[in-house]
Write an enzyme that holds these catalytic residues in place. Structure first.
Site: not given
Ligand code: NOJ
Length: 461
Positions: A188, A373
């Site tokens: 991200e 994710e």
């Molecule tokens: C994005 C991130 O990559 C991760 O580290 C985070 O905990 C989750 N989304 C949830 O917010």
């Protein structure tokens, strides 16, 4: 500052429903990758043990006001010491793929130069345990925990980061590439550049449009360079990068709302995929990107390109956009209707959004899409050793059926990683928001499988 706080926290106005249908693992095909995703700072703990250096998150959390519950990742969920039993638990839940990230400062405490062999040993033990258990390791090189010494030299705003990151990538691929096939370069980048270098909500707490733009360009260059190094050093590699994305639509179908949606779409969805495809930066839809010019050197346009084997998409919610007076981006998210279902993060549950964003990405010439994710935080309650998180089960079912819909329409979606395995340290939220399919007692480190964990176990049987 306000814009990004708003982007991250506010919820759009429209609510949507999608009926729950029963889905089967076999609907996705035999070779579909099913996994869970984690990240070093969120799980490992052992933040200053066995030679690990300080990272920007160690520094950021040392100021208690930065984190909502004033906690930190010093111990996190103690995965550093508990990885064996945790990985056995993962196997018992029938997952065959485990995604983790390397902590740069555990491997190179000074960011470059001296190697911390004890850090390397930890990852060797962990990777070997995965393989012994029949779990495939998937790794991410950078999940937000830059060595603090490098941040002191400007971090992602310093073009030197291309050399620092190359050295680190070269080392990781040489030491672990004999056993790891699946690599992701960045996690991200749109999040760590906006939250870390524009709004200051996350480490390293820096703000300003130029810090943001410089870090965007350097992260893009590292993304492609990292890909090239992996391809050079790892035989039979499967290389991706993991991008946050949110389907973005205008609140009203009028010109100013549509243009606002386009601007948000650039920030949220286009900034890190288009340069890698040789499309350059989408300046036309976000004029502030013209200021990137001062950071771009002639050979960069070519160097930004890399032919990824897959693109990881990470989706949680969709965005409804409206114009706003916020500088540069001049757009904001619309607050949701009261009736909208939201997670503990205040994010709207919008399962059809994942279908729409997969379709949007599938228009690019990319070979393979993996959902690296997706998941939700809900206020779990441990009662008589059970956590009845039906809301999370429904969330997964509804998002998965939309992933399946995209796949059935012919899009090459080849895997799905739930965020996350065990409740962990959720950045600026601390331990308040629980995303796991396994519950963690942060005092005793006792793990308890939630109903959603049992649901996955049975689904994946
Ligand atoms: C994005 C991130 O990559 C991760 O580290 C985070 O905990 C989750 N989304 C949830 O917010």
């Amino acid at each position: 500052m306000a814009l990004l706080a708003a982007l991250w926290k506010l919820k759009p106005i429209l609510s949507e429903s999608s009926e729950i249908q029963e889905i089967l693992k076999s609907d996705f095909g035999d070779d579909f990758y099913w996994g869970v995703a984690t990240a070093a700072y969120q799980i490992e703990g052992a933040s200053d043990i066995d030679g690990k250096g300080e990272s920007v998150w160690d520094r950021f959390t040392s100021k208690k006001s930065h984190i909502k519950d004033q906690s930190n990742g010093k111990i996190a969920i103690d995965f550093y010491n508990r990885y064996e039993s945790d990985l056995k638990l993962l196997k018992n839940l029938n997952f065959k793929n485990f995604r983790f990230s390397f902590s740069w400062s555990r491997i190179l405490p000074d960011g470059t130069g001296k190697i911390n062999e004890k850090g390397i040993d930890f990852y060797n033990r962990m990777i070997d345990t995965c393989l012994e258990l029949g779990i495939e390791p998937w790794t991410v090189l950078y999940h937000w925990d830059l060595p603090q010494v490098l941040e002191d030299k400007g971090g992602w705003t310093n073009r030197e980061i291309i050399n620092w990151f190359s050295e680190y990538t070269d080392l990781c691929t040489r030491r672990f590439g004999d056993r790891i096939r699946h690599w992701m370069v960045l996690n991200e980048p749109a999040s760590f550049t906006t939250l870390g270098y524009l709004s200051g909500i996350h480490a390293p707490d820096r703000t300003g449009i130029h810090k943001f733009l410089a870090s965007v360009h350097h992260a893009n260059l590292c993304q492609s360079e990292g890909g090239r190094i992996i391809r050079r050093n790892v035989k039979n590699s499967h290389i991706g990068t993991a991008l946050s994305c949110s389907y973005t639509e205008p609140h009203k179908m009028t010109g100013s709302y549509q243009r606002a949606a386009q601007r948000l779409d650039v920030v949220l969805n286009r900034l890190f995929i288009e340069p890698s495809l040789g499309m350059g930066y989408p300046v036309q839809h976000l004029p502030v990107l013209e200021k990137l010019e001062r950071y771009i050197q002639p050979q960069d346009i070519e160097n930004l390109k890399f032919d990824f084997d897959f693109i990881g998409i990470q989706n949680y919610f969709r965005v409804v956009a409206k114009p706003s007076i916020i500088p540069y981006i001049r757009a904001n998210r619309v607050k949701p209707q009261d009736s909208a279902e939201v997670t503990a993060m205040g994010w709207e549950v919008s399962p059809e959004g994942i279908y729409e964003i997969i379709k949007q990405f599938a228009k690019y010439p990319i070979k393979e899409i993996i959902v690296t994710e997706n998941g939700a935080a809900f206020p779990d309650q441990l009662i008589n050793q059970r956590i009845h998180d039906q809301q999370r089960i429904d969330f997964y079912k509804r998002y998965l059926q939309n992933v399946l819909k995209a796949k059935n329409e012919g899009i090459n979606v080849t895997g799905y990683f739930a965020w996350t395995f065990i409740d962990n340290f959720e950045w600026a939220e601390g331990f308040r928001t629980r995303y796991g399919i396994v519950y963690n007692d942060f005092e005793t480190q006792e793990r308890t499988i939630k109903d959603s964990g049992y649901w996955f176990r049975d689904f994946l049987k």
